[in-house]
Design an enzyme around this catalytic site. Structure first.
Site, PDB file in Angstrom:
ATOM      1  NE  ARG A 126      -5.456   0.713   2.391  1.00 45.19           N
ATOM      2  CZ  ARG A 126      -4.271   0.413   1.873  1.00 45.19           C
ATOM      3  NH1 ARG A 126      -3.271   0.081   2.650  1.00 45.19           N
ATOM      4  NH2 ARG A 126      -4.091   0.430   0.572  1.00 45.19           N
TER       5      ARG A 126
ATOM      6  CB  SER B 224      -2.818  -2.827  -0.213  1.00 45.89           C
ATOM      7  OG  SER B 224      -1.566  -3.148  -0.790  1.00 45.89           O
TER       8      SER B 224
ATOM      9  CB  SER C  44       6.611   0.765   1.213  1.00 48.20           C
ATOM     10  OG  SER C  44       5.883   1.612   0.347  1.00 48.20           O
TER      11      SER C  44
ATOM     12  CG  ASP D 136      -3.350  -4.670  -3.521  1.00 48.09           C
ATOM     13  OD1 ASP D 136      -2.280  -5.006  -2.980  1.00 48.09           O
ATOM     14  OD2 ASP D 136      -3.632  -3.483  -3.774  1.00 48.09           O
TER      15      ASP D 136
ATOM     16  CG  ASP E 296       0.743  -6.235  -2.104  1.00 42.73           C
ATOM     17  OD1 ASP E 296       0.531  -6.454  -3.311  1.00 42.73           O
ATOM     18  OD2 ASP E 296       0.484  -5.135  -1.570  1.00 42.73           O
TER      19      ASP E 296
ATOM     20  CE  LYS F 217       1.636   0.512  -3.676  1.00 47.27           C
ATOM     21  NZ  LYS F 217       0.970   1.788  -3.433  1.00 47.27           N
TER      22      LYS F 217
ATOM     23  CG  ASP G  77      -0.486  -2.504  -4.793  1.00 49.18           C
ATOM     24  OD1 ASP G  77      -0.109  -3.350  -3.944  1.00 49.18           O
ATOM     25  OD2 ASP G  77      -0.994  -1.411  -4.468  1.00 49.18           O
TER      26      ASP G  77
END
Length: 622
Positions: free
Chosen positions: A73, A175, A436, A334, A332, A448, A336
């Site tokens: 990322r 994300s 989170s 994306d 969020d 998730k 997940d």
């Protein structure tokens, strides 16, 4: 100088050997300009070279991305340490080399590629384009590729890997990160994110395959190759079908008077959450019109992370008030992760933390299992999982109800791998989470999943509504029964890796070399666990039960007053995070006292261990 002469000078500059005084940089510049075929990112490097910006060139070209808690990322832009066409091609070439080594049937089973809706005009870089290039590299090597024809929630990729029996998959997403970022998230054949040693081995293979192969840039293959398949309809149908396994009150859902507002935060979630509600028998949730459709600029929020709470949920809360909807569900970008807010009787919105939602999910999934289980079902076969920085509420529920609770390292990749092990040993995992706002109900996906979590919350709320109980009231019921777990999680921004390292090294050599602190201000420390070094003072052999993770910093302190606090670095952002929780027994119900004690301890933790003013740390802006 004429315009033509200046053009010749620039051309000579860019095609001559580079003499910056740094041989490593000269080589890297040469490689970039030879290999990059994206005009925009190539031009970014050419401009830096033309303007003599050697430090920035070094920052961009002389280091590589590494696998964090969510794969690769970084910001989008030119350079080997950024996400762009060339680094995605290189990463996929490394993946190909490693997968070819691991799977003799790679070219029969194939590879899954999905993407979100991110993009950056200045680098001509979008998740969809990067997904096409990922597919092209593999198609050029005769690997069948399941490339989704449109954006999908991140959990669809691990789900597809398992369902289609592919060897691996990649999701192009960052994300909930800021709009400048993108990422390359890798899933193994088991449907879980890759863990060690795969991440290290793939990085080695990437290093060996940095020059683009013939065909790697040929994204036309996505339209022409017979080896490219579109799994969208099939996977969406199977996923929605599997959702029925965690739906327990469909008839009740169809009659509920509750209204729900859903925001997809300018990302992928809208269509999929609408479908999930249909599967559960609900009327469709009310979408936030300004945030329903994809927008890579996330133009209505200061940051696209629903975890930031009320400040980023403004539009959905106002719409809910207007529509007389009591519950807001926010996935969020994306899809997940999931944030939830509920309107209280006093007109104030309660935005639940990830730990509070987990208390509700844990109660709900166990309650539904108890009511629907067969006569010979054994509670001893049931598991729930959480990452070690998350609330211990599931542990308290497990102790009282007789099922098993286990902790993993931070990051859902560890949860996914552990679920797979448990399933292979005939166990049943009802619920898993990270604080989170990452939740997983059931085990159809091994990551998730904000889509399934959203619809499960809606069912839970509808069920409670029939008894005139709100989510907030039920949360109190859970705490009264199993013990209050009051937690606080936040972070400081720190852009200097040396400062971060020195903060943690100081804690390892606090009063004297190799001595951890015995007190934090007035608070006595009972045990210290250091995941970075593998030390745990609570174990007879002083070794941590959780695996060592040398690539990130993480120290946990257990205090004599029952509080547990962890300091760690983020695997995806320049943050030092802190997590603190008071775990009380059911007979301690004075929440004001518990909250006051927790606040004092956090203040001491920040002042004595993080020293923000001395270390130049930036407080999280609320």
């Amino acid at each position: 100088m004429t315009e033509n002469a200046e053009g010749d000078l620039n051309s000579n500059l860019l095609h001559a050997p580079y003499h910056t005084g740094d041989p490593q940089l000269d080589t890297a510049i040469g490689q970039w300009l030879r290999w990059d075929k994206n005009p925009k990112t190539k031009e970014q490097i050419e401009n830096l070279l033309r303007n003599g910006m050697n430090k920035e060139l070094r920052d961009r070209l002389c280091c590589r991305m590494t696998f964090g808690t969510a794969g690769l990322r970084s910001a989008m832009g030119a350079g080997f340490c950024y996400i762009n066409d060339l680094t995605v091609i290189q990463s996929t070439q490394g993946m190909y080399k490693y997968l070819e080594r691991c799977f003799s049937d790679f070219k029969q089973r194939g590879f899954v590629v999905g993407y979100d809706t991110r993009g950056q005009v200045t680098s001509s870089c979008s998740s969809q384009r990067l997904a096409k290039l990922t597919a092209a590299v593999l198609l050029a090597k005769d690997v069948p590729v399941y490339l989704f024809s449109r954006y999908v929630p991140t959990p669809f990729v691990p789900y597809a890997v398992q369902e289609l029996k592919a060897v691996a998959g990649v999701m192009i997403t960052a994300s909930h990160n800021r709009k400048e970022d993108n990422g390359y998230k890798v899933y193994w054949e088991n449907g879980a994110q890759i863990t060690s040693p795969h991440d290290k081995e793939i990085l080695k293979c990437i290093e060996e395959c940095v020059e683009p192969w013939n065909g790697s840039w040929n994204d036309n293959l996505v339209d022409t190759s017979p080896l490219k398949r579109d799994p969208l309809q099939d996977i969406c149908r199977r996923y929605m079908d599997d959702l029925k396994k965690i739906c327990f009150y469909r008839e009740l859902n169809s009659k509920t008077t509750l209204k729900f507002v859903h925001t997809s935060f300018h990302g992928v979630g809208h269509d999929y959450v609408q479908l999930a509600f249909q599967v559960f028998g609900f009327k469709p949730p009310i979408p936030v019109p300004e945030q329903k459709d994809p927008d890579p600029d996330f133009s209505t929020v200061k940051c696209p992370n629903p975890e930031e709470g009320e400040s980023v949920l403004e539009l959905s809360l106002r719409l809910a008030e207007k529509e007389n909807a009591r519950i807001v569900l926010a996935t969020d970008p994306d899809a997940d992760r999931l944030a939830v807010a509920e309107l209280q009787e006093n007109g104030v919105w309660k935005v639940f933390t990830g730990n509070e939602l987990a208390a509700l999910f844990g109660w709900w999934m166990f309650d539904c299992w108890k009511k629907s289980k067969s006569r010979n079902a054994d509670v001893n076969n049931i598991y729930m999982l959480a990452t070690t920085v998350s609330s211990k509420i599931l542990k308290a529920i497990a102790l009282k109800e007789g099922f098993h609770f286990e902790e993993t390292l931070p990051g859902f990749k560890w949860i996914g791998s552990r679920i797979k092990d448990l399933l292979e040993n005939g166990k049943e995992v009802l619920f898993s989470f990270e604080e989170s706002i990452g939740f997983l109900c059931g085990t159809s996906v091994l990551d998730k999943d904000g889509v399934s979590a959203a619809v499960v919350v809606a069912e839970m709320a509808s069920y409670l509504e029939t008894m005139n109980i709100t989510l907030k009231q039920q949360l109190i019921n859970v705490y009264e029964k199993y013990g209050y777990h009051i937690s606080k999680t936040s972070y400081f921004l720190c852009y200097d890796p040396t400062t971060i390292k020195s903060i943690f090294e100081r804690l390892r050599n606090f009063d004297s070399p190799k001595e951890y602190p015995k007190f934090c201000g007035a608070f006595a420390i009972l045990h210290v666990r250091d995941i970075t070094t593998g030390y745990d003072s609570s174990q007879p052999n002083k070794k941590s039960v959780l695996p060592v993770s040398k690539s990130s910093q993480m120290i946990t302190f257990t205090f004599q007053n029952g509080c547990v606090a962890t300091l760690r670095t983020s695997g995806t952002e320049p943050k030092i995070k802190y997590y603190a929780e008071m775990c009380a027994s059911p007979d301690q119900s004075d929440t004001a006292l518990l909250e006051e004690e927790l606040k004092k301890l956090i203040d001491a933790l920040i002042e004595n261990f993080l020293e923000p003013s001395k270390n130049g740390l930036t407080w999280r802006s609320v």
